[in-house]
Design a protein around this motif. Structure first.
Motif, PDB file in Angstrom:
ATOM      1  N   ALA A  19       0.836  -1.202   0.000  1.00  0.00           N
ATOM      2  CA  ALA A  19       0.000   0.000   0.000  1.00  0.00           C
ATOM      3  C   ALA A  19       0.874   1.256   0.000  1.00  0.00           C
ATOM      4  O   ALA A  19       0.579   2.240  -0.701  1.00  0.00           O
ATOM      5  CB  ALA A  19      -0.919  -0.012   1.211  1.00  0.00           C
ATOM      6  N   GLU A  20       1.950   1.222   0.770  1.00  0.00           N
ATOM      7  CA  GLU A  20       2.862   2.368   0.814  1.00  0.00           C
ATOM      8  C   GLU A  20       3.558   2.568  -0.526  1.00  0.00           C
ATOM      9  O   GLU A  20       3.747   3.693  -0.994  1.00  0.00           O
ATOM     10  CB  GLU A  20       3.896   2.161   1.921  1.00  0.00           C
ATOM     11  N   LEU A  21       3.926   1.444  -1.172  1.00  0.00           N
ATOM     12  CA  LEU A  21       4.550   1.525  -2.490  1.00  0.00           C
ATOM     13  C   LEU A  21       3.628   2.233  -3.471  1.00  0.00           C
ATOM     14  O   LEU A  21       4.059   3.127  -4.213  1.00  0.00           O
ATOM     15  CB  LEU A  21       4.881   0.115  -2.993  1.00  0.00           C
ATOM     16  N   LEU A  22       2.364   1.848  -3.469  1.00  0.00           N
ATOM     17  CA  LEU A  22       1.421   2.465  -4.400  1.00  0.00           C
ATOM     18  C   LEU A  22       1.262   3.951  -4.093  1.00  0.00           C
ATOM     19  O   LEU A  22       1.296   4.789  -5.009  1.00  0.00           O
ATOM     20  CB  LEU A  22       0.068   1.753  -4.319  1.00  0.00           C
ATOM     21  N   ARG A  23       1.096   4.305  -2.820  1.00  0.00           N
ATOM     22  CA  ARG A  23       0.941   5.717  -2.471  1.00  0.00           C
ATOM     23  C   ARG A  23       2.150   6.532  -2.895  1.00  0.00           C
ATOM     24  O   ARG A  23       2.020   7.616  -3.475  1.00  0.00           O
ATOM     25  CB  ARG A  23       0.714   5.858  -0.957  1.00  0.00           C
ATOM     26  N   ASP A  24       3.348   6.010  -2.612  1.00  0.00           N
ATOM     27  CA  ASP A  24       4.573   6.743  -2.947  1.00  0.00           C
ATOM     28  C   ASP A  24       4.726   6.916  -4.455  1.00  0.00           C
ATOM     29  O   ASP A  24       5.126   7.992  -4.931  1.00  0.00           O
ATOM     30  CB  ASP A  24       5.792   6.012  -2.388  1.00  0.00           C
ATOM     31  N   GLN A  25       4.404   5.866  -5.206  1.00  0.00           N
ATOM     32  CA  GLN A  25       4.569   5.945  -6.657  1.00  0.00           C
ATOM     33  C   GLN A  25       3.517   6.850  -7.299  1.00  0.00           C
ATOM     34  O   GLN A  25       3.808   7.555  -8.272  1.00  0.00           O
ATOM     35  CB  GLN A  25       4.504   4.549  -7.266  1.00  0.00           C
ATOM     36  N   VAL A  26       2.315   6.852  -6.760  1.00  0.00           N
ATOM     37  CA  VAL A  26       1.290   7.778  -7.267  1.00  0.00           C
ATOM     38  C   VAL A  26       1.727   9.218  -7.019  1.00  0.00           C
ATOM     39  O   VAL A  26       1.585  10.086  -7.900  1.00  0.00           O
ATOM     40  CB  VAL A  26      -0.073   7.489  -6.604  1.00  0.00           C
ATOM     41  N   ALA A  27       2.283   9.476  -5.835  1.00  0.00           N
ATOM     42  CA  ALA A  27       2.758  10.827  -5.528  1.00  0.00           C
ATOM     43  C   ALA A  27       3.924  11.210  -6.437  1.00  0.00           C
ATOM     44  O   ALA A  27       3.986  12.341  -6.945  1.00  0.00           O
ATOM     45  CB  ALA A  27       3.174  10.909  -4.065  1.00  0.00           C
ATOM     46  N   ALA A  28       4.846  10.282  -6.667  1.00  0.00           N
ATOM     47  CA  ALA A  28       5.987  10.562  -7.545  1.00  0.00           C
ATOM     48  C   ALA A  28       5.520  10.820  -8.971  1.00  0.00           C
ATOM     49  O   ALA A  28       6.031  11.725  -9.655  1.00  0.00           O
ATOM     50  CB  ALA A  28       6.966   9.387  -7.506  1.00  0.00           C
ATOM     51  N   ALA A  29       4.553  10.034  -9.428  1.00  0.00           N
ATOM     52  CA  ALA A  29       4.035  10.236 -10.781  1.00  0.00           C
ATOM     53  C   ALA A  29       3.345  11.587 -10.906  1.00  0.00           C
ATOM     54  O   ALA A  29       3.511  12.304 -11.908  1.00  0.00           O
ATOM     55  CB  ALA A  29       3.071   9.109 -11.129  1.00  0.00           C
ATOM     56  N   ARG A  30       2.584  11.950  -9.877  1.00  0.00           N
ATOM     57  CA  ARG A  30       1.882  13.234  -9.912  1.00  0.00           C
ATOM     58  C   ARG A  30       2.868  14.388 -10.047  1.00  0.00           C
ATOM     59  O   ARG A  30       2.608  15.364 -10.776  1.00  0.00           O
ATOM     60  CB  ARG A  30       1.041  13.393  -8.646  1.00  0.00           C
TER      61      ARG A  30
ATOM     62  N   GLN B  63       5.486  14.383 -11.627  1.00  0.00           N
ATOM     63  CA  GLN B  63       5.963  14.401 -13.012  1.00  0.00           C
ATOM     64  C   GLN B  63       4.824  14.640 -14.003  1.00  0.00           C
ATOM     65  O   GLN B  63       5.025  14.543 -15.218  1.00  0.00           O
ATOM     66  CB  GLN B  63       6.629  13.054 -13.338  1.00  0.00           C
ATOM     67  N   GLY B  64       3.637  14.928 -13.496  1.00  0.00           N
ATOM     68  CA  GLY B  64       2.505  15.177 -14.372  1.00  0.00           C
ATOM     69  C   GLY B  64       1.893  13.919 -14.960  1.00  0.00           C
ATOM     70  O   GLY B  64       1.193  13.978 -15.982  1.00  0.00           O
ATOM     71  N   VAL B  65       2.125  12.774 -14.308  1.00  0.00           N
ATOM     72  CA  VAL B  65       1.628  11.491 -14.809  1.00  0.00           C
ATOM     73  C   VAL B  65       0.443  11.046 -13.960  1.00  0.00           C
ATOM     74  O   VAL B  65       0.495  11.103 -12.728  1.00  0.00           O
ATOM     75  CB  VAL B  65       2.739  10.421 -14.775  1.00  0.00           C
ATOM     76  N   ASP B  66      -0.614  10.591 -14.608  1.00  0.00           N
ATOM     77  CA  ASP B  66      -1.835  10.178 -13.929  1.00  0.00           C
ATOM     78  C   ASP B  66      -1.605   8.894 -13.142  1.00  0.00           C
ATOM     79  O   ASP B  66      -0.800   8.037 -13.513  1.00  0.00           O
ATOM     80  CB  ASP B  66      -2.936   9.957 -14.975  1.00  0.00           C
ATOM     81  N   TRP B  67      -2.371   8.729 -12.041  1.00  0.00           N
ATOM     82  CA  TRP B  67      -2.235   7.542 -11.186  1.00  0.00           C
ATOM     83  C   TRP B  67      -2.540   6.248 -11.929  1.00  0.00           C
ATOM     84  O   TRP B  67      -2.041   5.178 -11.545  1.00  0.00           O
ATOM     85  CB  TRP B  67      -3.132   7.657  -9.957  1.00  0.00           C
ATOM     86  N   ARG B  68      -3.342   6.318 -12.972  1.00  0.00           N
ATOM     87  CA  ARG B  68      -3.692   5.107 -13.712  1.00  0.00           C
ATOM     88  C   ARG B  68      -2.461   4.443 -14.318  1.00  0.00           C
ATOM     89  O   ARG B  68      -2.395   3.210 -14.418  1.00  0.00           O
ATOM     90  CB  ARG B  68      -4.726   5.442 -14.791  1.00  0.00           C
ATOM     91  N   ALA B  69      -1.498   5.244 -14.718  1.00  0.00           N
ATOM     92  CA  ALA B  69      -0.268   4.687 -15.279  1.00  0.00           C
ATOM     93  C   ALA B  69       0.508   3.900 -14.225  1.00  0.00           C
ATOM     94  O   ALA B  69       1.155   2.897 -14.536  1.00  0.00           O
ATOM     95  CB  ALA B  69       0.605   5.801 -15.852  1.00  0.00           C
ATOM     96  N   VAL B  70       0.425   4.329 -12.978  1.00  0.00           N
ATOM     97  CA  VAL B  70       1.098   3.616 -11.892  1.00  0.00           C
ATOM     98  C   VAL B  70       0.422   2.270 -11.653  1.00  0.00           C
ATOM     99  O   VAL B  70       1.089   1.225 -11.551  1.00  0.00           O
ATOM    100  CB  VAL B  70       1.093   4.461 -10.601  1.00  0.00           C
ATOM    101  N   VAL B  71      -0.910   2.280 -11.556  1.00  0.00           N
ATOM    102  CA  VAL B  71      -1.650   1.029 -11.349  1.00  0.00           C
ATOM    103  C   VAL B  71      -1.391   0.054 -12.497  1.00  0.00           C
ATOM    104  O   VAL B  71      -1.133  -1.140 -12.280  1.00  0.00           O
ATOM    105  CB  VAL B  71      -3.151   1.327 -11.197  1.00  0.00           C
ATOM    106  N   ASP B  72      -1.437   0.555 -13.727  1.00  0.00           N
ATOM    107  CA  ASP B  72      -1.217  -0.321 -14.880  1.00  0.00           C
ATOM    108  C   ASP B  72       0.212  -0.846 -14.909  1.00  0.00           C
ATOM    109  O   ASP B  72       0.458  -1.985 -15.325  1.00  0.00           O
ATOM    110  CB  ASP B  72      -1.531   0.426 -16.176  1.00  0.00           C
ATOM    111  N   GLY B  73       1.166  -0.028 -14.478  1.00  0.00           N
ATOM    112  CA  GLY B  73       2.555  -0.468 -14.466  1.00  0.00           C
ATOM    113  C   GLY B  73       2.822  -1.554 -13.437  1.00  0.00           C
ATOM    114  O   GLY B  73       3.778  -2.322 -13.573  1.00  0.00           O
TER     115      GLY B  73
END
Length: 472
Positions: free
Chosen positions: A268-279, A281-291
């Protein structure tokens, strides 16, 4: 095109041989929905073997199952066409088929689900030869015998197979039973969310409660609300709808996958951190989930049983609504209904049901007053506990100890490769399972990209296994 066109699958109607053993096959596929059809497709695509393959399905129709058996064109795939090819190594196959048959050829499109059933059937038609046969019958038992298995059909027919693939897909929802009391067989009680005729027969001004807020409930809501004045209330414990896809999401985001044992909290922490990192960089959270989709199976298998239980209790629903998203057009429809006051989504679940003959009174903790409705529809999602299945085949196999639920009762006890484990945890030689029933072992196993890979891998292994299991 992979092979020249050949005639469509003939469904035999003769009852000759009922009650006796009639013929032998090398691979018996029990279930003709997406999982079974994809398995047959990959077996037929290989010309390197001469295995005889028989598909058994009670409906008499190939490619449909629950997922793609809908007749409502407004029910759309929740995955874009570019990801829904039957072949992992030919990603454009569905898009090319859509172009060839006059359908939407956009790789970004979400095709009607009933069209996907046609695609699967026509793909199998194109590849099939004399090695493939089809039996429109319900298999009610599979019995190990020397050299393989006996398959017993509801009509009394008995056939033999060297290997059996259980491809039963998702089952219908478990009965709703507030406080352990099953709902009555009343006119207002609709236990099958896919009974579109019954949904459509409800009064045009009916108030309908959908128990569940997942993709099944979304489809039911669309069928109920379009072209009518009905009002729909969707209720579930969390009150979370699937999130929506966005119009274009081509940015790739690869997250660093931790090594070694992991916990549910770490994921859960990994997902939260990566969503924040993507944001950032202007990248939507969906790209994190799909990745994270590709490493999901490996991460799940590295969770201990206790951590898997914690994930289910704490994080599963939040993950599922982001992982299994609505098509963009579907999301727009629902938003319009909510703005018009015709659709309401309620958290807190269902606490009380009072039968009033042709109407029902419902107690919803989130609402201050009782809600009177003309219908209640069970959209709680598929039954996953194989030991509670009403299917006669499952009941027979569980009773014999040949089939067992996984520890979390998410599906069938099996290896990651789909080898069925009996009640003692031992592999049952020659018995396999494909698709959603592997969920307890793999978690990520209910969507076509994973099922087609399982089917392709199994098709590669089966020729050698059949030779190995053949009597000397």
């Amino acid at each position: 095109m992979l092979q020249p066109e050949v005639p469509t699958i003939d469904v035999p109607t003769s009852t000759a041989g009922i009650g006796s053993t009639t013929g032998r096959t090398d691979v018996a596929i029990v279930g003709g929905g997406a999982s079974g059809t994809l398995t047959a497709i990959h077996l037929m695509a290989s010309r390197a073997h001469d295995l005889r393959v028989t598909v058994h399905d009670a409906s008499g129709e190939i490619g449909k199952g629950l997922a793609y058996g809908t007749t409502d064109r407004r029910h759309l795939l929740n995955v874009r066409s570019r990801h829904m090819s039957a072949f992992p190594d030919i990603p454009g196959d569905l898009v090319e088929w859509a172009r060839r048959t006059g359908r939407q050829p956009d790789a970004q499109a979400f095709l009607p689900r009933r069209d996907y059933a046609v695609y699967l059937r026509e793909t199998l038609d194109r590849l099939r030869d004399e090695r493939l046969s089809f039996r429109p019958e319900r298999v009610v038992d599979v019995v190990p015998v020397d050299g393989g298995f006996e398959l017993h059909a509801a009509g009394g027919r008995v056939t033999r197979a060297a290997t059996v693939v259980l491809a039963h897909g998702n089952q219908r929802p478990a009965p709703i039973a507030p406080d352990g009391v099953p709902l009555p067989d009343a006119p207002w009680h609709l236990p099958d969310p896919w009974d579109l005729d019954r949904l459509g027969s409800l009064p045009s001004d009916a108030v309908v409660v959908l128990v569940g807020t997942g993709l099944t409930a979304v489809d039911a809501a669309i069928s109920l609300l379009e072209g009518s004045d009905r009002r729909v209330v969707m209720v579930s414990r969390h009150g979370l709808l699937p999130r929506a896809h966005i119009e274009l999401n081509s940015t790739a985001w690869l997250s660093p996958v931790p090594q070694g044992p992991v916990t549910a909290d770490q994921l859960a922490e990994l997902l939260r951190d990566q969503v924040a990192a993507a944001r950032r960089q202007g990248v939507d959270w969906r790209a994190v989930v799909d990745g994270l989709r590709a490493p999901t199976q490996g991460l799940w298998q590295r969770l201990t049983q206790v951590e898997r239980q914690r994930f289910l209790a704490t994080y599963a629903r939040e993950w599922e609504v982001r992982r299994h998203r609505m098509a963009t057009d579907v999301a727009r429809l629902l938003e319009g209904y909510r703005e018009a006051g015709r659709l309401e989504v309620v958290a807190g679940g269902l606490s009380g049901v009072t039968d009033h003959a042709h109407r029902v009174e419902l107690e919803l903790p989130a609402l201050p007053d009782s809600l009177f409705a003309d219908a209640l529809v069970n959209c709680t999602g598929p039954l996953t506990d194989i030991s509670a299945s009403p299917d006669p085949l499952h009941r027979a196999l569980v009773h014999r100890g040949l089939l067992a639920p996984d520890p979390l009762r998410l599906g069938v006890a099996c290896t990651a490769r789909g080898e069925v484990l009996d009640v003692s945890g031992q592999v049952v030689p020659g018995l396999h399972v494909v698709g959603p029933p592997r969920k307890g072992t793999l978690w990520e196993t209910t969507a076509v990209p994973e099922i087609r890979s399982q089917a392709a891998a199994l098709a590669q292994r089966l020729p050698e296994q059949v030779r190995r299991l053949a009597p000397a």
